[in-house]
Motif scaffolding. Structure first.
Motif, PDB file in Angstrom:
ATOM      1  N   SER A 140       0.855  -1.183   0.000  1.00 40.18           N
ATOM      2  CA  SER A 140       0.000   0.000   0.000  1.00 40.18           C
ATOM      3  C   SER A 140       0.892   1.235   0.000  1.00 40.18           C
ATOM      4  O   SER A 140       2.039   1.176   0.454  1.00 40.18           O
ATOM      5  N   MET A 200      -2.630   9.183   6.692  1.00 38.80           N
ATOM      6  CA  MET A 200      -3.801   8.664   5.982  1.00 38.80           C
ATOM      7  C   MET A 200      -4.689   9.803   5.491  1.00 38.80           C
ATOM      8  O   MET A 200      -4.533  10.963   5.879  1.00 38.80           O
ATOM      9  N   ASP A 201      -5.653   9.449   4.658  1.00 40.06           N
ATOM     10  CA  ASP A 201      -6.599  10.438   4.146  1.00 40.06           C
ATOM     11  C   ASP A 201      -7.653  10.830   5.170  1.00 40.06           C
ATOM     12  O   ASP A 201      -8.260  11.898   5.072  1.00 40.06           O
ATOM     13  N   SER A 202      -7.884   9.959   6.169  1.00 37.12           N
ATOM     14  CA  SER A 202      -8.918  10.239   7.160  1.00 37.12           C
ATOM     15  C   SER A 202      -8.604   9.489   8.440  1.00 37.12           C
ATOM     16  O   SER A 202      -7.868   8.492   8.441  1.00 37.12           O
ATOM     17  N   PRO A 249     -10.849   7.694  10.269  1.00 38.04           N
ATOM     18  CA  PRO A 249     -11.391   6.330  10.197  1.00 38.04           C
ATOM     19  C   PRO A 249     -10.459   5.369   9.454  1.00 38.04           C
ATOM     20  O   PRO A 249     -10.314   4.208   9.859  1.00 38.04           O
ATOM     21  N   GLN A 250      -9.836   5.834   8.382  1.00 41.73           N
ATOM     22  CA  GLN A 250      -8.893   4.988   7.652  1.00 41.73           C
ATOM     23  C   GLN A 250      -7.694   4.647   8.531  1.00 41.73           C
ATOM     24  O   GLN A 250      -7.217   3.507   8.539  1.00 41.73           O
ATOM     25  N   LEU A 251      -7.197   5.629   9.288  1.00 44.38           N
ATOM     26  CA  LEU A 251      -6.089   5.398  10.204  1.00 44.38           C
ATOM     27  C   LEU A 251      -6.463   4.377  11.265  1.00 44.38           C
ATOM     28  O   LEU A 251      -5.706   3.437  11.550  1.00 44.38           O
ATOM     29  N   ALA A 278      -8.671   2.047  11.189  1.00 43.39           N
ATOM     30  CA  ALA A 278      -8.799   0.714  10.603  1.00 43.39           C
ATOM     31  C   ALA A 278      -7.422   0.086  10.388  1.00 43.39           C
ATOM     32  O   ALA A 278      -7.220  -1.112  10.639  1.00 43.39           O
ATOM     33  N   ALA A 279      -6.467   0.906   9.941  1.00 35.22           N
ATOM     34  CA  ALA A 279      -5.115   0.394   9.723  1.00 35.22           C
ATOM     35  C   ALA A 279      -4.472  -0.032  11.036  1.00 35.22           C
ATOM     36  O   ALA A 279      -3.889  -1.119  11.133  1.00 35.22           O
ATOM     37  N   GLU A 301      -5.934  -0.876  13.813  1.00 38.75           N
ATOM     38  CA  GLU A 301      -6.635  -2.063  14.310  1.00 38.75           C
ATOM     39  C   GLU A 301      -6.108  -3.331  13.639  1.00 38.75           C
ATOM     40  O   GLU A 301      -5.897  -4.357  14.285  1.00 38.75           O
ATOM     41  N   TRP A 345      -1.912  17.191  10.787  1.00 41.00           N
ATOM     42  CA  TRP A 345      -2.193  15.773  11.027  1.00 41.00           C
ATOM     43  C   TRP A 345      -1.340  15.331  12.210  1.00 41.00           C
ATOM     44  O   TRP A 345      -0.297  14.725  12.064  1.00 41.00           O
TER      45      TRP A 345
END
Length: 366
Positions: A16, A138-140, A142-144, A146-147, A149, A167
């Motif tokens: 990624s 990250m872009d957001s 929530p994305q962070l 999830a990563a 986790e 950020w």
């Protein structure tokens, strides 16, 4: 006697994109160095990026320096003992990542000839090391989350978040609130100035292990002043270019923990000296990463097994970055990676995997 070197460029797609304050990596343009002697061969990896963004070095430039200056400097060196590289290389200013790649290839060959593992040669005291993971911007949020986790579910023992202005506090707060008392630290990659001290102090309530290289690499005095204004321990990365630089930073009170990157200091011999200077001054160290293949990762894991490495490093498993590594993959086991026990760096490239990603090769006779 040293016969010659093979320079091999490989293209390694990342699982990624990896974003930091100095750019986005989509794949790794890697320079590998193979040293060939009368009795053995060894491998080293140049950790320079494709563009001079993290440091002044970059892959194509490193290859040119190795060909035009470093390899010719070894003419007349009687054997592959890596200590013999230090005097001729010292005459060539800068280019530590290029020097580290050549020296590591010779070190690997020399240790293989003598049947010695790198870890034992450096003085390692552990047979496995705790693994941390570095999480890019990250872009957001929530994305962070999830990563993070996902990495915790895989068993990583420490999370490092890349930060930059805009950020920083919010993502750190979100991770701390979501995941509680995990080992958490941040890495700024020189993105701030001393004028940001009050803002960086807003990270203090989150009980971070450290904030890594918040200020420019040449602002050691600024780091010392920042350390007086924030509670979070200051860790130096880009500023630590040698054992002497580490000693100076410690004396100024600019750091209370050090990230050792062998490529940044010119190789594993100097990396061991940085470790020893820090240990003598009660400064903990850990081993950083530069998105290495299994070749560089193997050597880093050996270094991370030294007694002064008191924090989990960026010694992630191979699948954190690559779907297929050029060596047998490093696999996470209970949050740890096994220290290679074979001679030299303990791994060799898989010929098929190497052939698949090779973009160019060149042989240079000594």
């Amino acid at each position: 006697m040293i016969k010659g070197f093979e320079l091999r460029r490989i293209a390694m797609p990342l699982v990624s994109p990896f974003r930091t304050s100095f750019g986005v990596e989509l794949d790794r343009d890697v320079l590998l160095v193979r040293a060939v002697t009368d009795t053995a061969e060894g491998w080293g990896e140049c950790v320079a990026m494709s563009a001079p963004l993290y440091s002044s070095e970059y892959v194509a430039g490193a290859a040119e320096v190795i060909k035009r200056f470093l390899i010719p400097a070894l003419a007349g060196v009687p054997d592959a003992d890596p200590r013999r590289t230090e005097a001729p290389f010292a005459k060539i200013k800068g280019h530590p990542m290029a020097k580290a790649a050549v020296q590591t290839a010779l070190l690997d060959a020399w240790l293989r000839e003598h049947g010695l593992p790198l870890a034992a040669h450096l003085g390692a005291e552990r047979d496995r090391v705790p693994a941390g993971v570095s999480v890019g911007i990250m872009d957001s949020i929530p994305q962070l989350l999830a990563a993070v986790e996902g990495y915790l579910a895989e068993g990583y023992l420490r999370i490092k978040l890349k930060i930059e202005p805009g950020w920083d506090v919010a993502p750190v707060r979100a991770v701390r609130e979501r995941f509680g008392d995990i080992l958490l630290q941040v890495d700024a990659n020189t993105a701030y100035t001393l004028a940001d001290a009050r803002h960086l102090a807003k990270l203090d309530p989150f009980d971070l292990l450290l904030i890594e290289q918040p200020l420019p690499e040449d602002d050691v005095r600024g780091h010392a002043e920042l350390a007086r204004q924030v509670r979070t321990p200051i860790c130096l990365d880009e500023s630590i270019t040698s054992a002497r630089a580490a000693a100076d930073a410690i004396a100024l009170g600019a750091t209370s923990v050090v990230n050792i990157k062998p490529g940044r200091v010119g190789g594993y011999l100097e990396a061991r000296r940085v470790h020893d200077v820090c240990a003598a001054n009660g400064i903990g160290v850990w081993v950083g990463g530069m998105l290495e293949t299994g070749i560089g990762r193997a050597a880093n894991v050996a270094l991370a097994a030294l007694p002064g490495c008191v924090l989990p490093g960026d010694t992630s498993a191979s699948d954190r970055y690559f779907r297929r590594d050029v060596t047998d993959p490093f696999v996470l086991d209970g949050g740890h990676l096994a220290v290679p026990t074979g001679p030299g760096i303990g791994v060799t490239p898989d010929p098929d995997a190497l052939r698949e990603v090779t973009t160019a090769t060149e042989w240079i006779h000594v």
